[in-house]
Structure formats: C-alpha cells, structure tokens
Design a protein around this motif. Structure first.
Motif, PDB file in Angstrom:
ATOM      1  N   ALA A 149       0.830  -1.204   0.000  1.00  0.00           N
ATOM      2  CA  ALA A 149       0.000   0.000   0.000  1.00  0.00           C
ATOM      3  C   ALA A 149       0.867   1.257   0.000  1.00  0.00           C
ATOM      4  O   ALA A 149       0.565   2.240  -0.700  1.00  0.00           O
ATOM      5  N   SER A 163       0.664   3.845  -3.075  1.00  0.00           N
ATOM      6  CA  SER A 163       0.227   5.218  -2.796  1.00  0.00           C
ATOM      7  C   SER A 163       1.359   6.220  -2.980  1.00  0.00           C
ATOM      8  O   SER A 163       1.147   7.313  -3.527  1.00  0.00           O
ATOM      9  N   SER A 170       2.168   6.550  -6.759  1.00  0.00           N
ATOM     10  CA  SER A 170       1.026   7.200  -7.420  1.00  0.00           C
ATOM     11  C   SER A 170       0.986   8.682  -7.087  1.00  0.00           C
ATOM     12  O   SER A 170       0.694   9.517  -7.959  1.00  0.00           O
ATOM     13  N   MET A 171       1.278   9.028  -5.836  1.00  0.00           N
ATOM     14  CA  MET A 171       1.288  10.426  -5.430  1.00  0.00           C
ATOM     15  C   MET A 171       2.357  11.218  -6.179  1.00  0.00           C
ATOM     16  O   MET A 171       2.091  12.318  -6.706  1.00  0.00           O
TER      17      MET A 171
END
Length: 336
Positions: A38, A42, A45-46
């Motif tokens: 995760a 995340s 992707s951020m």
C-alpha cells in the motif's frame, strides 16, 4: 516417487513458495506485506500525480522521476497478486504461460528501471558538469527518445529470453523458491539442457545492468571530480546534496538485486527462508523507499505534495462550511 521425478512435461504447473517454515502464520504475515504494498502504490502514485499535474515540475529531472515511479508501480502490481495470493489464500499453483507473462513484466520493469536510473544520472551529470547546455541537451523530444530506447531495449532482450523457456522440459516437482516467477529460479527446475537460456540470460544482464552500472559509476566519478573542483565549501556541499537522493535510489535498486542474483547462483546451500527473505526485499524495498526518499529530500516534490494536501483540506473545510450554512438557512426557513 523416483518414477514421478523422472517424468517431464512441456506444460508444467509450478508451486510458488511463501516463507518456508512459517506457513501457519502466512495470514498474519500478509498484514505487513499488504501495508508495504500500500505504501509503494500510494507513494509512487502520489509522486506521479504531482509531477503530471504541477506545471512547475515539468522539467527533465522530474520527468525521469515520474518514469521511475511508473516502473515501480508496474513492478509492484506485476508481483503483488501472486505474493498476496500465496499468503492469503495459499494459491501457490501457477502455469508456465502465466509464469512467463509475470516474468515479462517483472524483468521488463526491472530493466526499464535500470535504464531510468542511468538517465537520471546523466541528468545530474549535465546539470552539474555542463549547466549552460542543460536545456539544449535535455529537450522534451530527447527525453521521449530515451524513454522509447529503454522500452525497445527491454523488449528485445526479455522476449527471446522468455520464449526459450517454451522449449524446456520440466520435472513434475516444480517448487519455486519465491512467491513470484523469477527467471534464474525457473530454469533451475528444467530437466533439459539450459545452456542457451543461461547464455542469453548472461548476455541480457550484461547489456542492461552491466552497461548501466558502468555508466552510472563513470558519471559519478565525473560528477565528484567536478564537485571537488568547486572552491567554495558551501557551494560544494549544496551541489553534492542535489544528487544524494539519486545515489540512495541506485543503492536501493542495485544492492537487493545483486544480493538476490548472488544468492540464486552461489547460495544454494543457504536455508530456503534466506532465499525467500532476499526475494521479498528485492520485491518490496525499492518501490517503497524511493517515494519516501524523493518526497522528503526533494524540496520541490515535498512542497508540491503539501500544496495539494492543503488545497484538499481547504476545499473540505469550505464544503463543510457551505453545508453548515445551508443547514442554518433551512432551519431558519422551517422556523418561519
């Protein structure tokens, strides 16, 4: 059993391995693995979202960083399904064709990431050693060409390497050492001659990681020589700190990969749990740590992330303010 072990198959079913000796607690071990996945998903992707949406980050160094985040997203997604499947559902069976598809993405994204690190090193070299020609050397068209060259090189090397696996025969007992398909691990299980596979694998490794590592080391030597020639200690420290994050990214990428490769070739007498731990470190560590390094150490990325988070927070507060005002108006209207 002896007869079964001598039987071979052109269409084998492989057994993926979680963490040997800890099969009874795989469901508990899946919790930290899912947390790490995760964080990797995340975080990358951020960074990718921030670079694509913030106009101030549309520069070569951040384009390369977005490529790095994209490859690490692909690397995480391509291996996450089998790892979580083994830990959660004990889904350890995988066919040769599915294994080949996973290896295409696993090794493909690994080779692309190696090329991206070389491109990032070249970016630092030009910015430090030849700053006046930075904008003329690293144009948008040239960055696109470099990206296409990485992809073409990966496809040309990986596809023949994996197609050679179709000609091999495998023994019935096909227990892999990892929770995902890894080329050196797969060819060890073949009952037929793997000379061509080993040669092609070595050539592919030389043409990717071997050449890329040499280019990175040479660039670092030139960069360090250029930094040492700067008279001011303050300026020298400032310039050196600009590519410290990149040095860490290269170390995080190279050390687990080299350790896993050496373990597969020379550490066969080591316990199986050691192989499993090294494989999982190679899988999880770079995609998880690189977003943290770049988001914390790169001021522009850090500032852009905080700006987006503050904008979301202010929009949420504004939404709740408007909502509360509308409730007050409705209450007043109902009282009247």
């Amino acid at each position: 059993m002896e007869i079964l072990s001598n039987l071979t198959s052109q269409f084998p079913i492989f057994s993926l391995t979680g963490i040997p000796g800890l099969e009874s607690v795989h469901s508990w071990l899946s919790i930290p693995f899912c947390c790490l996945f995760a964080v990797a998903l995340s975080g990358n992707s951020m960074i990718l979202f921030v670079i694509l949406t913030q106009q101030s980050l549309h520069e070569p160094v951040y384009y390369f960083l977005s490529m790095l985040s994209a490859t690490e997203l692909g690397l995480t997604v391509s291996t996450m399904s089998t790892t979580v499947g083994v830990l959660w559902f004990n889904a350890s069976k995988i066919s040769l064709d599915t294994c080949i598809i996973q290896m295409f993405f696993l090794h493909g994204f690994t080779f692309v990431e190696s090329g991206v690190l070389v491109a990032m090193t070249f970016d630092h070299y030009v910015a430090i050693c030849n700053p006046l020609r930075y904008t003329t050397i690293l144009t948008n068209s040239r960055i696109i060409q470099m990206g296409l060259l990485m992809i073409i090189r990966t496809v040309v090397i990986v596809v023949p390497l994996l197609l050679l696996l179709k000609d091999l025969s495998f023994c019935r007992a096909n227990a892999l050492s990892h929770s995902y398909c890894y080329h050196p691990d797969v060819i060890k299980l073949a009952c037929s001659d793997t000379w061509a596979n080993s040669i092609c694998g070595l050539i592919g490794l030389i043409l990717t990681t071997g050449i890329d590592t040499s280019c990175i080391v040479l660039s670092y030597i030139l960069i360090i020589c250029s930094i040492l020639s700067i008279a001011s200690p303050e300026e020298r420290h400032k310039v050196f700190s600009t590519f410290v994050s990149h040095i860490r990214a290269v170390a995080i990428f190279c050390i687990p990969m080299v350790s896993l490769s050496l373990m597969d070739h020379y550490g066969r007498s080591a316990p199986r749990v050691v192989h499993s731990v090294m494989a999982n470190i190679y899988l999880v560590l770079p995609p998880e740590l690189n977003p943290i390094i770049y988001s914390v150490k790169t001021k522009q990325i850090h500032k852009a992330i905080l700006q987006i988070l503050c904008q979301k927070h202010s929009r949420r507060n504004e939404y709740y303010k408007i909502r509360s005002q509308s409730k007050n108006y409705s209450n007043l209207y109902s009282m009247s």
